[in-house]
Design a protein around this motif. Structure first.
Motif, mmCIF file in Angstrom:
data_model
loop_
_atom_site.group_PDB
_atom_site.id
_atom_site.type_symbol
_atom_site.label_atom_id
_atom_site.label_comp_id
_atom_site.label_asym_id
_atom_site.label_seq_id
_atom_site.Cartn_x
_atom_site.Cartn_y
_atom_site.Cartn_z
ATOM 1 N N ALA A 126 -19.407 8.339 1.226
ATOM 2 C CA ALA A 126 -19.056 9.759 1.111
ATOM 3 C C ALA A 126 -19.341 10.482 2.420
ATOM 4 N N GLY A 127 -18.719 11.635 2.558
ATOM 5 C CA GLY A 127 -18.980 12.478 3.719
ATOM 6 C C GLY A 127 -20.139 13.413 3.410
ATOM 7 N N VAL A 292 -16.077 4.842 8.453
ATOM 8 C CA VAL A 292 -16.588 4.760 7.089
ATOM 9 C C VAL A 292 -16.953 3.316 6.743
HETATM 10 N N1 ADE Z 1 -15.444 9.134 2.144
HETATM 11 C C1 ADE Z 1 -16.185 8.937 3.235
HETATM 12 N N2 ADE Z 1 -16.221 10.032 3.982
HETATM 13 C C2 ADE Z 1 -15.479 10.956 3.352
HETATM 14 C C3 ADE Z 1 -15.132 12.297 3.629
HETATM 15 N N3 ADE Z 1 -15.547 12.911 4.711
HETATM 16 N N4 ADE Z 1 -14.374 12.931 2.736
HETATM 17 C C4 ADE Z 1 -13.946 12.323 1.644
HETATM 18 N N5 ADE Z 1 -14.221 11.077 1.335
HETATM 19 C C5 ADE Z 1 -14.988 10.393 2.184
#
Ligand code: ADE
Length: 317
Positions: A126-127, A292
């Motif tokens: 995730a971010g 990622v």
């Molecule tokens: N997965 C990893 N980084 C992300 C982000 N910035 N936004 C959405 N999904 C993600």
């Protein structure tokens, strides 16, 4: 007559029987399920080589297929230690942005339920929106913002499948307190590769993707109370809670979402920026899929240690 697009109990049962009849006696009825996120499929390699069984999603009736790079789709059923009860891993998750409906992408969760799963551990990349989070940190989800769901696009939309759960399920207790406590305890005890890595708790905003968020969207999500943003997990959690599965969800922060409007604030127009400023403004914080996947690889070992210890505890409780 037209009817809503519905994968029924019957479809889930067919998939369940297809899987169960391939499993040897010692691999029947796994109670613990693990959904492996982007770059975190290595978790499934923690099971012993025997007994162990793999089934590609493509072989299972009605299962959605994953297409995105880095997300091969298969179930791995195995044991963590000799003579222990089995666990089932979903390696390669299905995302909404691939074009599946929410119903179809959450179908495997219902099949896991029929197989016997009562506890689900979900990992994702995730971010980070919370400025206190660093890349490589872990975050236990304590709540979520389901923007699509609030607007009417929801995995439980359509006729309610009473065999799985009630029409109007509560989600205020979706993120199991007991499992989160256990995760914190385990975190203090496991050996870690990076001493600086932290375990936080946060609220996850689910977005459809596949584009990463604009700066303005990041600020909006942060203002709404989100600590993280990602393109997965929430649909599966909702469907798992609907059928009474306990859930623990863990995010790996793979990039920091950009909260600043630009280099010099909101009112800066690009006509006021020099060429170097402009290049920097464009490059700063631009999310990309390789980034990622890479931080996923580096943190996967610590995540593995944490989840392994956690799995052992959950299974003995
Ligand atoms: N997965 C990893 N980084 C992300 C982000 N910035 N936004 C959405 N999904 C993600």
């Amino acid at each position: 007559h037209s009817s809503p697009d519905t994968l029924s109990f019957k479809h889930a049962n067919e998939a369940h029987h297809f899987i169960a009849k391939q499993l040897s006696a010692e691999l029947q009825s796994p109670r613990l399920g693990i959904i492996c996120g982007s770059g975190l499929g290595g978790l499934a390699e923690t099971v012993l080589s025997n007994p162990r069984h793999e089934i590609p999603y493509s072989a299972i009736p009605h299962f959605p297929l994953s297409s995105v790079h880095g997300h091969a789709g298969k179930l791995v059923i195995g044991v963590l230690r000799p003579d222990e009860s089995p666990v089932v891993f979903m390696v390669g998750r299905i995302h909404y942005y691939e074009g599946h409906s929410f119903q179809s992408l959450t179908f495997p969760v219902r099949v896991l339920k029929l197989l016997g799963v009562d506890t689900l551990l979900i990992t994702n990349a995730a971010g980070g929106l919370n400025p206190r989070y660093s890349i490589g940190d872990f975050v236990l989800l304590k709540d979520h913002l389901n923007l699509a769901g609030l607007a009417g696009n929801h995995p439980l939309r359509g006729p309610n499948l009473e065999d799985f759960g009630v029409r109007f399920p509560a989600l205020s207790d979706a993120y199991d307190l007991h499992l989160r406590r256990r995760a914190h305890e385990v975190w203090r005890q496991v050996d870690r590769h990076s001493d600086s890595r932290q375990l936080h708790e946060g609220t996850y905003a689910f977005v459809g993707g596949p584009s990463y968020e604009t700066r303005a969207e990041c600020r909006m999500l942060r203002n709404l109370g989100a600590d993280l943003v990602g393109m997965s997990t929430v649909p599966e959690i909702i469907v798992a809670r609907h059928c009474g599965i306990r859930v623990l969800a863990l995010s790996l922060v793979t990039n920091n979402a950009v909260l600043e409007p630009g280099l010099r604030g909101d009112d800066t127009s690009i006509k006021d920026l020099g060429r170097e400023d402009l290049t920097r403004a464009i490059a700063t914080g631009k999310a990309n899929h390789e980034e990622v996947l890479k931080s996923g690889e580096e943190a996967a070992k610590d995540l593995q240690s944490l989840l392994n210890a956690l799995m052992v505890i959950i299974k003995t409780e």
